[in-house]
Scaffold this motif. Structure first.
Motif, mmCIF file in Angstrom:
data_model
loop_
_atom_site.group_PDB
_atom_site.id
_atom_site.type_symbol
_atom_site.label_atom_id
_atom_site.label_comp_id
_atom_site.label_asym_id
_atom_site.label_seq_id
_atom_site.Cartn_x
_atom_site.Cartn_y
_atom_site.Cartn_z
ATOM 1 N N UNK A 1 -91.438 61.294 57.988
ATOM 2 C CA UNK A 1 -90.063 60.804 58.057
ATOM 3 C C UNK A 1 -90.030 59.291 58.250
ATOM 4 N N UNK A 2 -90.825 58.782 59.200
ATOM 5 C CA UNK A 2 -90.720 57.352 59.496
ATOM 6 C C UNK A 2 -91.352 56.484 58.417
ATOM 7 N N UNK B 1 -90.460 56.631 55.463
ATOM 8 C CA UNK B 1 -89.360 56.265 54.563
ATOM 9 C C UNK B 1 -88.705 54.943 54.948
ATOM 10 N N UNK B 2 -88.190 54.795 56.190
ATOM 11 C CA UNK B 2 -87.625 53.492 56.544
ATOM 12 C C UNK B 2 -88.664 52.378 56.527
ATOM 13 N N UNK B 3 -89.899 52.702 56.939
ATOM 14 C CA UNK B 3 -90.930 51.658 56.964
ATOM 15 C C UNK B 3 -91.193 51.134 55.558
ATOM 16 N N UNK C 1 -89.214 51.378 52.977
ATOM 17 C CA UNK C 1 -88.008 50.697 52.502
ATOM 18 C C UNK C 1 -87.977 49.261 52.980
ATOM 19 N N UNK D 1 -86.603 60.021 49.543
ATOM 20 C CA UNK D 1 -85.595 60.518 50.481
ATOM 21 C C UNK D 1 -85.274 61.977 50.184
ATOM 22 N N UNK E 1 -85.257 46.412 59.484
ATOM 23 C CA UNK E 1 -86.244 47.482 59.584
ATOM 24 C C UNK E 1 -86.147 48.152 60.955
ATOM 25 N N UNK F 1 -83.126 50.352 61.150
ATOM 26 C CA UNK F 1 -83.285 51.586 60.390
ATOM 27 C C UNK F 1 -84.195 52.574 61.121
#
Lengths: 85, 615
Positions: free
Chosen positions: A15-16, A18-20, A22, A44, B259, B262
């Motif tokens: 899961x993490x 994805x934001x990382x 991005x 996603x 970041x 998020x």
């Protein structure tokens, strides 16, 4: 625990990621794969399916294995108490 | 009579019929709190989904996606993945150890008075902030979606209580929620949630279907249309990340701020969901662990498919309606309101597929769905909050453990109903007081998730999986987590204070980190400490010194070491805090942690002392 712990670690990492990604590699994530569907969107979307698959695995295992273990424990506890009565 | 009002009355009618039916099944405590443990797995799954998919996630996420494209979708992802935490770690053990509330699980193997009080405190903190968010949101939504209702109700609810004018829409939501909970308890709440989940899924499926139909079920074409929508500020198209979270713009301590935002959003969602008391409470309504497991499976299926559909709604609104047409008031002046993305999309689709009447009908339908959504969520929250208060605090702490009395079933249910009424009245008043601004709603909802993740989750996980976890660890987690969160939010950006540097208005906002660098040398800064801060600082020092004096007295009497250590620690803490404030660190930044740490140290010492004297 043999299933739950690795599965938890896996979904947290997945899961993490994805934001990382991005944030750290926005250009990579903005690359289009098919038409205008890009990596970020596919990643996603994959989260949903990964979550479902993990849940399915867990439930299948729990229904067969964990419940049998719990039943054994309960039975043993019941048998252990009987002589004392 | 217009169609919105009719649909709305139908929703209210259905829920009231359910409540009437449930009221006859709600006499004992287990019926009131846990629906007699007779809810089936799939029913509970629907109810969990109904409890969880709030108006914020239905209208809010559709709006975020419609305004910011891809980045809004990040919320959807976190909201589903969070359920893996619930499924793997929480659901079954909760069902096996608990009775009605979170505190039942925690006090299972710990000293009941402190743990129950602390758990009741954090539960009320979470439920109250989440409920306020929902009520505020309800108020502003009803005003926009069903304006006729607001004007019809106005003469009825024209009261001013303690200087706050009641908001008619908020009051109506509050009164309905009180009726459900007081009369029908968990049975009524569960069925209201089930009905709402079905309605919400129906609405989302219908809208998604129409969006896809509009594009001739050609996903490639749909994505081409989305990519055609560009953000005016960043120049990115709506399928690309980086519009809401502008990566690579500002740095905080060497890390990309967007970041951090998020990732921390993800943490709040993933860890917070598993600590939300109204969700946890749902697991006590099923007969066994297997049903608890099944209910999470059902909930995950529903919630996941719903959040995938939010992309169709959000992107559909972005492409078909357009950001500039999503506003509260139609021409001449448009004030953009992202909450209206889904309703405006419904209106557009209805008009284009079924003619003018269709648009009005679909809009009314979505408004009714949103209303049912709010009702179901606030009912669950009221039940959780009143559970914490009456079951944990009144029945267990005060009556059973402090007064050593026996509490009859009748009294328990009566107290539960009274507290539910009080919780309802208080939240109506508070929501009207804070005022119906969308900004406030989002912020307060965030607080709920953060308290749940910082206070409740560690306490639950350690209780379930750590053998040596003890009473004071649980109390420290619950109280410390809640207080630290509340304090951080109170000083954080976005909260009321119209100070430069933290002002919510963007034009006033300055980066606090950069302004700090321009400060004069520390010493002259002493004279810039404001009088109010100085008074606060003196009060803090006096409190710390008093506490230290108490500890010293205990040390002189007993000659044990811990009080002495605690006294020295508290004095040093006060000194450090004073120096920090005089050096120019904002007072409000310092007072919270000082207070919390001092409190924890004193609590720990007191507990140690008790153990020594008992020996």
């Amino acid at each position: 625990m043999r299933f739950v712990l690795p599965a938890t670690v896996f979904f947290l990492v997945y899961y993490f990621l994805l934001p990382l990604l991005n944030g750290l590699a926005p250009e990579l994530m903005r690359t289009d794969v098919v038409g205008h569907v890009n990596i970020a969107y596919l990643f996603a979307l994959s989260q949903f399916f990964v979550a479902w698959v993990l849940a399915w695995f867990y439930i299948r295992r729990a229904n067969s294995l964990f419940d049998r273990l719990a039943a054994t424990v309960r039975e043993r506890a019941a048998r252990g108490r009987r002589p004392a009565e | 009579m217009n169609i919105t009002l009719v649909l709305f009355l139908i929703v209210v009618g259905i829920t009231l019929v359910i409540t009437g039916w449930a009221a006859r099944r709600t006499r004992t405590t287990v019926q009131f709190w846990a629906a007699g443990r007779g809810i089936k797995g799939w029913q509970n799954g629907l109810a969990i989904a109904g409890d969880y998919m709030s108006a914020a996630s239905f209208l809010g996420i559709a709006g975020l996606i419609a305004f910011n494209g891809y980045d809004g979708f990040m919320y959807s992802v976190g909201w589903l993945v969070a359920y893996l935490t619930v499924l793997f770690l929480i659901a079954e053990p909760m069902r096996n150890t608990g009775k009605y509330t979170l505190a039942d699980v925690l006090s299972y193997r710990m000293s009941p008075i402190p743990v129950r009080s602390a758990a009741a405190f954090s539960t009320v903190a979470v439920s109250a902030s989440y409920m306020m968010a929902q009520m505020i949101g309800a108020g502003s939504l009803i005003k926009i979606l069903i304006p006729s209702l607001d004007t019809t109700l106005k003469p009825w609810f024209n009261w001013t209580i303690l200087g706050t004018k009641l908001d008619p829409s908020i009051t109506l939501v509050g009164v309905l929620m009180m009726i459900y909970v007081i009369a029908g308890g968990m049975v009524a709440t569960t069925w209201v949630q089930i009905v709402k989940a079905v309605m919400l899924m129906g609405g989302a499926i219908l809208l998604s279907f129409l969006v896809l139909l509009h594009f001739g079920f050609n996903l490639g074409g749909f994505f081409n249309a989305i990519a055609g929508v560009k953000d005016s500020k960043t120049g990115l198209n709506f399928t690309q990340p980086g519009i809401l979270y502008t990566y690579g713009k500002t740095q905080v301590w060497g890390v990309d701020k967007a970041l951090l935002e998020n990732v921390s959003l993800g943490m709040a969602l993933i860890l917070g969901t598993a600590g939300l008391p109204h969700i946890l409470m749902r697991f006590f309504t099923v007969p066994d662990a297997k049903a608890a497991r099944q209910s999470v499976a059902w909930a995950m299926g529903l919630i996941g498919s719903f959040y995938i559909m939010t992309t169709f709604l959000g992107f559909g609104a972005a492409t078909l309606v357009g950001k500039s047409n999503i506003c509260a008031t139609v021409a001449p002046k448009c004030t953009p309101n992202s909450n209206l993305a889904a309703p405006r999309l419904a209106e557009y689709l209805g008009n284009s597929f079924f003619g003018t009447g269709g648009g009005e009908f679909l809009l009314a339908f979505i408004a009714a769905v949103a209303f049912a959504t709010i009702l179901a969520v606030v009912a669950g929250l009221t039940l959780a909050a009143s559970g914490a208060f009456s079951h944990d605090f009144y029945v267990n702490v005060i009556r059973t453990h402090l007064l050593h009395g026996h509490v009859s079933e009748r009294e328990q249910v009566l107290v539960a109903r009274i507290t539910a009424a009080l919780v309802g009245l208080l939240s109506i008043w508070l929501a009207a007081r804070v005022g119906a601004t969308a900004n406030a709603a989002a912020l307060v909802a965030g607080v709920a998730f953060v308290i749940a993740s910082a206070a409740n989750l560690p306490a639950i996980l350690f209780t379930l999986f750590w053998k040596r976890f003890n009473t004071w660890g649980a109390v420290a987690s619950l109280v410390g987590g809640s207080l630290v969160t509340i304090w951080l939010v109170a000083i954080g950006p976005g909260w009321s204070a119209p100070r430069p540097g933290w002002a919510p208005n963007r034009s006033l906002r300055r980066d606090p980190v950069s302004t700090r660098g321009e400060r004069p040398a520390p010493l002259p800064y002493i004279f810039l400490v404001s009088q109010r801060d100085l008074v606060g600082l003196i009060a803090l020092d006096v409190a710390c010194l008093l506490a230290a004096a108490m500890m010293l007295r205990a040390w002189r009497r007993r000659r044990t070491r811990p009080p002495l250590v605690a006294a020295i620690f508290v004095v040093v803490l006060a000194a450090v805090a004073t120096v920090l404030v005089l050096l120019g660190v904002t007072y409000s930044l310092v007072v919270g942690p000082t207070f919390i740490v001092a409190l924890l140290v004193i609590m720990y010492t007191a507990r140690y002392e008790r153990r020594v004297t008992q020996r």
